[in-house]
Scaffold this motif. Structure first.
Motif, PDB file in Angstrom:
ATOM      1  N   ALA A 198       0.828  -1.211   0.000  1.00 28.36           N
ATOM      2  CA  ALA A 198       0.000   0.000   0.000  1.00 28.36           C
ATOM      3  C   ALA A 198       0.860   1.257   0.000  1.00 28.36           C
ATOM      4  O   ALA A 198       0.560   2.231  -0.705  1.00 28.36           O
ATOM      5  CB  ALA A 198      -0.934  -0.008   1.213  1.00 28.36           C
ATOM      6  N   TYR A 199       1.945   1.265   0.786  1.00 26.81           N
ATOM      7  CA  TYR A 199       2.831   2.426   0.793  1.00 26.81           C
ATOM      8  C   TYR A 199       3.421   2.659  -0.590  1.00 26.81           C
ATOM      9  O   TYR A 199       3.554   3.808  -1.041  1.00 26.81           O
ATOM     10  CB  TYR A 199       3.972   2.236   1.802  1.00 26.81           C
ATOM     11  CG  TYR A 199       3.548   2.074   3.235  1.00 26.81           C
ATOM     12  CD1 TYR A 199       2.439   2.743   3.745  1.00 26.81           C
ATOM     13  CD2 TYR A 199       4.254   1.233   4.101  1.00 26.81           C
ATOM     14  CE1 TYR A 199       2.041   2.580   5.060  1.00 26.81           C
ATOM     15  CE2 TYR A 199       3.875   1.073   5.411  1.00 26.81           C
ATOM     16  CZ  TYR A 199       2.769   1.729   5.890  1.00 26.81           C
ATOM     17  OH  TYR A 199       2.390   1.568   7.195  1.00 26.81           O
ATOM     18  N   ARG A 201       2.110   2.138  -3.369  1.00 33.29           N
ATOM     19  CA  ARG A 201       1.115   2.737  -4.247  1.00 33.29           C
ATOM     20  C   ARG A 201       0.742   4.158  -3.830  1.00 33.29           C
ATOM     21  O   ARG A 201       0.396   4.992  -4.678  1.00 33.29           O
ATOM     22  CB  ARG A 201      -0.168   1.896  -4.241  1.00 33.29           C
ATOM     23  CG  ARG A 201      -0.018   0.471  -4.711  1.00 33.29           C
ATOM     24  CD  ARG A 201      -1.383  -0.227  -4.719  1.00 33.29           C
ATOM     25  NE  ARG A 201      -1.287  -1.620  -4.356  1.00 33.29           N
ATOM     26  CZ  ARG A 201      -0.854  -2.585  -5.152  1.00 33.29           C
ATOM     27  NH1 ARG A 201      -0.451  -2.285  -6.362  1.00 33.29           N
ATOM     28  NH2 ARG A 201      -0.819  -3.835  -4.738  1.00 33.29           N
ATOM     29  N   ARG A 202       0.804   4.434  -2.520  1.00 33.59           N
ATOM     30  CA  ARG A 202       0.198   5.652  -2.001  1.00 33.59           C
ATOM     31  C   ARG A 202       1.188   6.755  -1.635  1.00 33.59           C
ATOM     32  O   ARG A 202       0.802   7.929  -1.611  1.00 33.59           O
ATOM     33  CB  ARG A 202      -0.653   5.320  -0.757  1.00 33.59           C
ATOM     34  CG  ARG A 202      -1.840   4.408  -1.060  1.00 33.59           C
ATOM     35  CD  ARG A 202      -2.475   3.915   0.225  1.00 33.59           C
ATOM     36  NE  ARG A 202      -3.577   3.000   0.014  1.00 33.59           N
ATOM     37  CZ  ARG A 202      -4.867   3.327   0.010  1.00 33.59           C
ATOM     38  NH1 ARG A 202      -5.205   4.591   0.187  1.00 33.59           N
ATOM     39  NH2 ARG A 202      -5.806   2.420  -0.178  1.00 33.59           N
ATOM     40  N   TRP A 295      -5.807  -1.213   4.960  1.00 36.81           N
ATOM     41  CA  TRP A 295      -5.449   0.209   4.955  1.00 36.81           C
ATOM     42  C   TRP A 295      -6.548   1.045   5.620  1.00 36.81           C
ATOM     43  O   TRP A 295      -6.266   1.875   6.489  1.00 36.81           O
ATOM     44  CB  TRP A 295      -5.223   0.686   3.522  1.00 36.81           C
ATOM     45  CG  TRP A 295      -4.890   2.149   3.458  1.00 36.81           C
ATOM     46  CD1 TRP A 295      -5.762   3.198   3.350  1.00 36.81           C
ATOM     47  CD2 TRP A 295      -3.586   2.732   3.531  1.00 36.81           C
ATOM     48  NE1 TRP A 295      -5.099   4.393   3.337  1.00 36.81           N
ATOM     49  CE2 TRP A 295      -3.753   4.141   3.449  1.00 36.81           C
ATOM     50  CE3 TRP A 295      -2.309   2.202   3.648  1.00 36.81           C
ATOM     51  CZ2 TRP A 295      -2.672   5.017   3.490  1.00 36.81           C
ATOM     52  CZ3 TRP A 295      -1.225   3.076   3.688  1.00 36.81           C
ATOM     53  CH2 TRP A 295      -1.409   4.474   3.605  1.00 36.81           C
TER      54      TRP A 295
END
Length: 307
Positions: A198-199, A201-202, A295
């Motif tokens: 997730a990190y 991507r974000r 998330w």
């Protein structure tokens, strides 16, 4: 260029070895260690030997309020110019309990708090203080595969549920047993990999996130909450396994972690590094629905502590 690397879990085991390697190989680094209670001052003093630049911040990673206070202090020191630009965060601290019932001050199961929520809160509170190129490294575990090949049946595989359930005591069958505690551990490490994805991507471009698996490392403090028999086996009997392909010695594991932190091991953002090379984590760890649900949940759980 002078820069800051924030590190948890530097006081013992592979983290202590990695900290020494980082300082020796990156003389421009200011290593800021996050340590519990009074242990930070002697740890920083020990790591300063040889002229290295080391400071510390106190935090109990089992308390989100304590993590928030530590991250806020780091932000303040960066803003006042007391620390050089932030280019790294190493979430190496981790724990494994003899049950899945241990509850922290925030009402969450302690394995999940320390292995998942504490790292997430640090990342989110420091996110806007990173200066690219920067790297976030989270220590994962091959127990997240859940098969005999990766941990010889010593740790049950993850048992994924709704993150709202995983974060609370008693999430697994027989939660009052060692098996329950170890299931909480492997599941928390799967969660950590979802968050690394997730990190990747974000987070803004230039801030990389990597999961590092040291393999089975006998003789560390990971099982310090276990019973006497388990602690004896981990410290006296199982270290012999470091001589076999099934395990990694503490010194090697620490050196490999330093390689990932310093970029010696090539690993694009979102990677899973198994000791010395980037490879695929378990097929289960690439589930986008679980990643998104996790998330949303950890954002909600840490929101009250991130304002």
């Amino acid at each position: 260029m002078r820069h800051t690397i924030v590190m948890t879990g530097a006081s013992r085991g592979l983290g202590r070895v990695a900290a020494a390697h980082i300082l020796r190989r990156s003389p421009d680094a200011h290593l800021l260690v996050v340590a519990r209670g009074s242990s930070g001052a002697p740890l920083a003093a020990e790591l300063r030997e040889g002229g290295h630049t080391v400071s510390y911040v106190s935090a109990d990673l089992g308390s989100l309020d304590s993590v928030r206070s530590a991250a806020t202090e780091i932000r303040g020191r960066l803003d006042r110019g007391e620390l050089p630009p932030l280019r790294g965060f190493v979430g190496n601290a981790g724990t494994q309990y003899t049950n899945a019932m241990t509850e922290g001050p925030d009402g969450f199961e302690s394995t999940f708090t320390i292995n998942v929520l504490a790292n997430h809160l640090f990342v989110r509170l420091l996110q806007d203080r990173f200066v690219a190129p920067a790297r976030i490294v989270i220590t994962a575990s091959d127990t997240h595969f859940g098969d005999f090949k990766h941990n010889m049946g010593m740790v049950p595989g993850p048992a994924w549920k709704s993150p709202d359930v995983l974060a609370r005591p008693g999430a697994f069958p027989r939660p009052d047993t060692v098996a329950g505690g170890r299931t909480a551990y492997s599941t928390s490490k799967l969660a950590a990999i979802y968050l690394v994805h997730a990190y990747a991507r974000r987070l803004p471009a230039g801030i990389d996130a990597v999961a590092y698996n040291p393999g089975f490392v006998p003789g560390t403090g990971l099982t310090r909450n276990a019973g006497p028999a388990s602690r004896f086996a981990m410290r006296r009997i199982l270290p012999v396994m470091a001589l076999t392909p099934f395990a990694t010695g503490r010194r090697a594991a620490g050196r490999y972690l330093a390689d990932v932190v310093l970029g010696t091991t090539q690993a694009p953002t979102g990677s899973y590094v198994d000791r010395t090379r980037a490879t695929r984590s378990s097929e289960e760890s690439y589930d986008p629905q679980r990643e998104g649900e996790l998330w949303d949940t950890v954002e909600r759980f840490t929101a009250a502590h991130a304002t």
